[in-house]
Motif scaffolding. Sequence first.
Motif, short mmCIF file in Angstrom:
data_model
loop_
_atom_site.label_atom_id
_atom_site.label_comp_id
_atom_site.label_asym_id
_atom_site.label_seq_id
_atom_site.Cartn_x
_atom_site.Cartn_y
_atom_site.Cartn_z
N VAL A 69 77.77 -17.58 138.09
CA VAL A 69 79.10 -18.09 137.78
C VAL A 69 79.46 -19.17 138.79
O VAL A 69 78.84 -19.29 139.84
CB VAL A 69 80.17 -16.96 137.83
N THR A 70 80.46 -19.97 138.45
CA THR A 70 81.00 -20.93 139.40
C THR A 70 82.26 -20.33 139.99
O THR A 70 83.16 -19.93 139.27
CB THR A 70 81.35 -22.27 138.70
N LEU A 71 82.29 -20.24 141.32
CA LEU A 71 83.43 -19.66 142.02
C LEU A 71 84.16 -20.75 142.79
O LEU A 71 83.54 -21.53 143.52
CB LEU A 71 82.96 -18.58 142.99
N THR A 72 85.49 -20.80 142.60
CA THR A 72 86.34 -21.74 143.33
C THR A 72 87.42 -20.94 144.03
O THR A 72 88.04 -20.07 143.43
CB THR A 72 87.00 -22.76 142.37
N VAL A 73 87.61 -21.24 145.31
CA VAL A 73 88.72 -20.66 146.08
C VAL A 73 89.62 -21.83 146.47
O VAL A 73 89.22 -22.70 147.23
CB VAL A 73 88.23 -19.90 147.32
N GLN A 74 90.82 -21.83 145.89
CA GLN A 74 91.79 -22.92 146.10
C GLN A 74 92.91 -22.42 147.01
O GLN A 74 93.70 -21.57 146.60
CB GLN A 74 92.37 -23.37 144.76
N ALA B 282 87.94 0.49 132.85
CA ALA B 282 88.00 -0.79 132.13
C ALA B 282 86.75 -1.05 131.28
O ALA B 282 86.86 -1.64 130.21
CB ALA B 282 88.22 -1.93 133.11
N ASN B 283 85.59 -0.65 131.77
CA ASN B 283 84.33 -0.85 131.04
C ASN B 283 83.53 0.45 131.10
O ASN B 283 83.59 1.16 132.11
CB ASN B 283 83.52 -1.98 131.68
N PRO B 284 82.76 0.75 130.07
CA PRO B 284 82.02 2.02 130.05
C PRO B 284 80.84 2.07 131.01
O PRO B 284 80.37 3.14 131.37
CB PRO B 284 81.55 2.15 128.60
N SER B 285 80.34 0.91 131.44
CA SER B 285 79.23 0.86 132.38
C SER B 285 79.44 -0.30 133.33
O SER B 285 80.29 -1.17 133.11
CB SER B 285 77.90 0.74 131.64
N ALA B 286 78.66 -0.32 134.39
CA ALA B 286 78.80 -1.34 135.43
C ALA B 286 78.55 -2.75 134.89
O ALA B 286 77.65 -2.96 134.08
CB ALA B 286 77.84 -1.05 136.57
N VAL B 287 79.37 -3.70 135.35
CA VAL B 287 79.29 -5.11 134.95
C VAL B 287 79.63 -5.99 136.16
O VAL B 287 80.26 -5.53 137.11
CB VAL B 287 80.25 -5.43 133.79
N PRO B 288 79.24 -7.26 136.14
CA PRO B 288 79.66 -8.18 137.18
C PRO B 288 81.18 -8.41 137.12
O PRO B 288 81.77 -8.42 136.04
CB PRO B 288 78.91 -9.48 136.84
N THR B 289 81.82 -8.60 138.29
CA THR B 289 83.28 -8.76 138.35
C THR B 289 83.67 -9.91 139.28
O THR B 289 82.89 -10.30 140.15
CB THR B 289 83.95 -7.47 138.87
N PRO B 290 84.90 -10.43 139.14
CA PRO B 290 85.36 -11.52 140.02
C PRO B 290 85.37 -11.16 141.51
O PRO B 290 84.94 -11.95 142.35
CB PRO B 290 86.77 -11.81 139.52
N THR B 291 85.86 -9.96 141.84
CA THR B 291 85.92 -9.60 143.26
C THR B 291 84.52 -9.40 143.82
O THR B 291 84.26 -9.77 144.97
CB THR B 291 86.80 -8.35 143.46
N ALA B 292 83.60 -8.87 143.03
CA ALA B 292 82.21 -8.76 143.48
C ALA B 292 81.62 -10.16 143.71
O ALA B 292 80.88 -10.37 144.67
CB ALA B 292 81.38 -7.98 142.47
N ALA B 293 81.98 -11.13 142.86
CA ALA B 293 81.50 -12.51 143.04
C ALA B 293 82.05 -13.10 144.34
O ALA B 293 81.33 -13.77 145.09
CB ALA B 293 81.92 -13.37 141.84
N LEU B 294 83.34 -12.88 144.62
CA LEU B 294 83.93 -13.35 145.87
C LEU B 294 83.22 -12.72 147.06
O LEU B 294 82.88 -13.40 148.03
CB LEU B 294 85.43 -13.01 145.91
N ASP B 295 82.96 -11.42 146.98
CA ASP B 295 82.28 -10.71 148.06
C ASP B 295 80.87 -11.26 148.27
O ASP B 295 80.44 -11.49 149.40
CB ASP B 295 82.24 -9.21 147.73
N ASP B 296 80.14 -11.49 147.18
CA ASP B 296 78.79 -12.05 147.30
C ASP B 296 78.82 -13.45 147.92
O ASP B 296 78.01 -13.77 148.79
CB ASP B 296 78.11 -12.11 145.93
#
Length: 162
Positions: free
Chosen positions: A41-46, A81-95
Amino acid sequence: MHGTFARRTLITATALGLALAAAPATAQAQSAPGTNAPVRVTLTVQGPDGILFKGKIRTRGHDVTTATGGTHTCDGTNGGANPSAVPTPTAALDDAAHRRHFTWDGAWYASFDDYSVDTIKNVSGGASAYWNISVNGTPTPVGGCQFKLNAGDAVAFTWTAF
């Protein structure tokens, strides 16, 4: 005796037929890729004075640790929210923070089963602002550990004044 043989044959044939009919479904379910496969994904922190971070990041849902909030699951299963694990925005920020050597912090709210992102790169929301999370230009309707990301999504954490 002939009737008993015919019944056994029918029962055996039925059981075998059911087993064979179920086999392809089982094989397909086992070979399907996991929903928590990494995505790019493309992550932007403004921040209030400009872009603090912008880049492509490969992420998947995982446990996240913050100084204020501790360690908790952040894989989209939060709050059911989801029945199984998925990628998330906060996980992307953490990575991104781990790979690009910047910090972020957030409190954990058990009642929401999610983090509140409070500080990114030493920029705090404080009493006058907060970090808004959006994906593809739309604010997320759930927390950052609950929203499912797809490959190619544009994730933004934007300092937003009240």
